[in-house]
Design a protein around this motif. Structure first.
Motif, PDB file in Angstrom:
ATOM      1  N   PHE A  31      -9.879   2.491  -0.762  1.00 60.65           N
ATOM      2  CA  PHE A  31     -10.105   2.455  -2.208  1.00 60.65           C
ATOM      3  C   PHE A  31      -9.318   3.496  -2.987  1.00 60.65           C
ATOM      4  N   GLU A  32      -9.045   4.649  -2.388  1.00 59.51           N
ATOM      5  CA  GLU A  32      -8.516   5.755  -3.195  1.00 59.51           C
ATOM      6  C   GLU A  32      -7.096   5.452  -3.684  1.00 59.51           C
ATOM      7  N   LEU A  33      -6.704   6.150  -4.733  1.00 64.45           N
ATOM      8  CA  LEU A  33      -5.375   5.967  -5.296  1.00 64.45           C
ATOM      9  C   LEU A  33      -4.316   6.360  -4.285  1.00 64.45           C
ATOM     10  N   SER A  34      -3.239   5.598  -4.295  1.00 66.67           N
ATOM     11  CA  SER A  34      -2.124   5.964  -3.430  1.00 66.67           C
ATOM     12  C   SER A  34      -1.320   7.066  -4.113  1.00 66.67           C
ATOM     13  N   GLU A  35      -0.403   7.641  -3.357  1.00 66.33           N
ATOM     14  CA  GLU A  35       0.454   8.687  -3.893  1.00 66.33           C
ATOM     15  C   GLU A  35       1.206   8.168  -5.121  1.00 66.33           C
ATOM     16  N   ASP A  72     -11.650   8.571  -7.279  1.00 69.43           N
ATOM     17  CA  ASP A  72     -10.726   7.585  -7.818  1.00 69.43           C
ATOM     18  C   ASP A  72     -10.720   6.311  -6.975  1.00 69.43           C
ATOM     19  N   ILE A  73     -10.539   5.184  -7.648  1.00 69.02           N
ATOM     20  CA  ILE A  73     -10.282   3.936  -6.925  1.00 69.02           C
ATOM     21  C   ILE A  73      -9.129   3.211  -7.623  1.00 69.02           C
ATOM     22  N   HIS A  74      -8.505   2.286  -6.890  1.00 68.68           N
ATOM     23  CA  HIS A  74      -7.392   1.546  -7.469  1.00 68.68           C
ATOM     24  C   HIS A  74      -7.788   0.993  -8.830  1.00 68.68           C
TER      25      HIS A  74
END
Ligand code: ATP
Ligand code: MG
Length: 627
Positions: A31-35, A72-74
């Protein structure tokens, strides 16, 4: 653009993990934001900073909320705070200077027309005035931003915007310095204990799946993510031994330089997690989650106030007599803000949601006691978190007369950011999403499952609202159901009334289908799917997902072929299906009631059980595609 994670992929990934703890960590990673998503947000903040500095010298654009709090999530929104303190000082001193110049006769205002600040005095301007100015700057001067709108009615007024290329939605607020503090506090908690993030991610997703939290439009009776997160932190404060310190304890650890007072509230806590003592609590994530459900399944939410400040429940009588208690908006769900002590962050939650939260916790607790939760299935069955995430079904009272009900969630996440944005802004959002889901149901019944469907005789067809406000968009290809195939819209004329703000008027709309089936298309689909994959043209790439709408159509066709054409005889099954909007005001679930024709017994039961899993999945596919 980030490709949204499909529910199938999520289930697949979770089922492969070794144990529940691993599932929970896996969920965070998925789920978390990518770089690159983070970088994009960072670039946007820099861009905003540059543009706003031109108009508001000395200002600062500071991100808060889920982009930076560790949860954070996408696709989560971008919350920004525009800090104008320095600009105010700057303006005041510039005014003084100008005055002095004018007295010296140094020519009438030599340079100020290039500054928006000449139009407004920040020290006396009202919040709406400043917000409109912010909105004007966004509209005219920030490239790639659209749908700018000042929202004055919220508790914290904001300017909303959308970033075109990324589809990111964002808010700018100007009087929300407390949010910077609580964001930093959430962040500190994630740094203090590595179990915080997985636990919060799981519970946020669980609550969203159960339609208890996470309403993307704000407002409404659902728990917001911030309140839910505080509930989890409180839970961790109250473990024995505690897994997190209370704010009162944190204040004692605060360094001299870190004392902070905002709007009169003491927001002091250490800025650095290394000042904290490591917790003595060693519970596993798996058991913390089970305990969370157990504790809150049995919690008296209405009868006390949850205090993160003190890490305990405050009994109502004494609390209400206190100075902060007098201003506290008491409700069925009482969670005190960790800093703004007179603020109930869950004041919007209504009785029904509060009760359902409790019910869902009890169900969760019960499930967590089962082996299915605790042990990985060796037979490839859903286990651990997976079953917790299955969408909630309304309580018994909401069931249809025969109890044959399928609940279909409407997943905004399935939409592309652009169409999500468009839909959210549609004047009649309620109608729009429901229309989409109904179109999807028609498509699945007719095209995918090859039922013949008609609207019941005598009821008005084609009364559905036309496509102005983000309703159905035509999709390319021949399979788009024409509007006359969408089932009939039944509106009881006396009850039809405009949507109003405030308590939910009962939704009186329903759409129904009369259906007949000639083939057992629900049987042996997996086998046929496998066969098709083998036969499939050259080498269907792996993304030619088993289970796409096209594949499922072919599967039905193949089954019908194998069964042999028995058309002309009586159908195997006849039933009607009736869809209406789910329970609460912000509820975006469709309740689909089935009434089988008499004497079809177990055959209909089989079909119905198949539909329970199949229909919601296909509807989501269709909605995502049509967008
Ligand atoms: P997400 O955007 O993923 O739902 P979030 O933490 O950013 O999560 P928002 O609703 O966007 O949640 O709120 C942003 C921030 O605004 C929160 O982190 C919090 O600081 C503040 N906030 C939100 N709701 C409340 C509330 N009810 N009371 C006080 N502060 C709030
Ligand atoms: Mg947010």
């Amino acid at each position: 653009h980030h490709v949204q994670l499909s529910p199938e992929k999520l289930v697949q990934a979770l089922c492969q993990a070794d144990d529940v703890d691993a599932q929970m960590s896996q969920l965070v990673q998925l789920f978390e934001l990518s770089e690159s998503e983070r970088r994009l947000r960072h670039l946007l903040v820099t861009l905003f900073q540059e543009v706003f500095s031109e108009f508001f010298p000395g200002c600062a654009i500071l991100p808060f909320g889920s982009s930076v709090n560790g949860f954070d999530i996408h696709g989560c929104d971008l919350d920004l705070f525009l800090d104008l303190e320095k600009t105010k000082t700057f303006q005041a001193s510039a005014k003084g200077l100008q005055g002095a110049q004018a007295e010296e006769g140094a020519g009438p205002d030599s340079d100020s027309e290039d500054s928006i600040l000449s139009d407004i005095d920040l020290t006396t301007a009202t919040v709406p005035e400043v917000l409109e100015l912010v909105a004007a700057v966004l509209r005219k001067c920030v490239p790639g931003v659209h749908s700018v709108q000042a929202v004055h009615s919220a508790r914290r007024p904001v300017v909303k915007f959308c970033h075109k290329d990324s589809g990111l939605l964002g808010d700018i607020s100007i009087n929300n310095r407390l949010a910077l503090c609580n964001t930093r506090f959430l962040q500190l908690c994630t740094e203090a204990d590595e179990r915080v993030r997985p636990l919060v991610y799981v519970l946020r997703y669980w609550a969203k799946q159960q339609a208890l939290a996470g309403n993307p439009f704000g407002g409404g009776p659902l728990l917001n993510n911030y309140a839910l997160t505080l509930l989890v932190l409180f839970f961790l404060q109250t473990r024995s031994p505690p897994a997190l310190p209370t704010l009162a304890q944190l204040r004692k650890l605060t360094g001299d330089g870190d004392q902070t007072i905002v709007d009169g509230w003491d927001c002091s806590f250490p800025q650095d997690a290394s000042r904290l003592e490591p917790s003595a609590n060693t519970e596993s994530l798996c058991s913390l989650l089970a305990e969370f459900f157990r504790v809150f399944g049995d919690h008296d939410f209405a009868g006390c106030v949850i205090s993160l400040q003190e890490g305990r429940m405050l009994p109502l009588p004494s609390f209400l007599l206190s100075e902060v208690g007098a201003k506290f908006k008491l409700g069925p769900f009482n969670v005190q803000d960790p800093f703004e002590l007179s603020h109930n962050v869950a004041a919007n939650v209504n009785e029904k949601i509060a009760q359902r939260f409790q019910h869902c916790c009890r169900d969760g607790a019960k499930y967590c006691r089962s082996l299915q939760y605790q042990r990985k299935s060796s037979k490839g069955k859903a286990w651990g978190l997976v079953r917790l995430f299955q969408p909630g079904v309304p309580e018994a009272g909401e069931l249809g007369p025969d109890g044959l009900l399928i609940t279909i969630p409407f997943t905004l996440m399935a939409l592309s950011p652009g169409s999500r944005q468009q839909l959210c802004q549609a004047r009649d959002f309620g109608r729009c999403w429901f229309n989409k889901v109904c179109a999807a149901i028609t498509f699945v019944l007719k095209d995918v499952l090859k039922c013949s469907c008609t609207g019941p005789a005598g009821e008005p067809l084609g009364q559905e609202p036309t496509e102005q406000s983000g309703g159905e968009q035509p999709i390319v290809g021949s399979k788009h159901p024409r509007s006359d195939e969408r089932g009939s819209l039944v509106i009881s004329p006396a009850k039809k009334r405009p949507r109003v703000e405030g308590p939910a008027p009962e939704e009186e709309e329903s759409v129904s289908w009369s259906c007949a089936m000639w083939h057992r298309v629900w049987m042996g689909r997996r086998r046929v799917r496998r066969q098709l994959r083998h036969l499939g043209s050259p080498q269907p790439d792996t993304e030619q997902e088993a289970g796409s709408l096209e594949v499922e159509e072919k599967v039905s066709e193949a089954i019908i072929q194998q069964e042999g054409d028995s058309m002309g005889a009586e159908p195997l099954l006849r039933f009607t299906a009736c869809a209406r909007v789910g329970g609460g005001q912000e509820d975006t679930r469709t309740l689909l009631y089935f009434t089988p024709a008499p004497q079809q017994g177990s055959l209909f039961q089989d079909f119905y059980h198949f539909l329970q899993g199949f229909l919601p999945r296909m509807v989501e596919r269709y909605v995502g595609r049509a967008a």
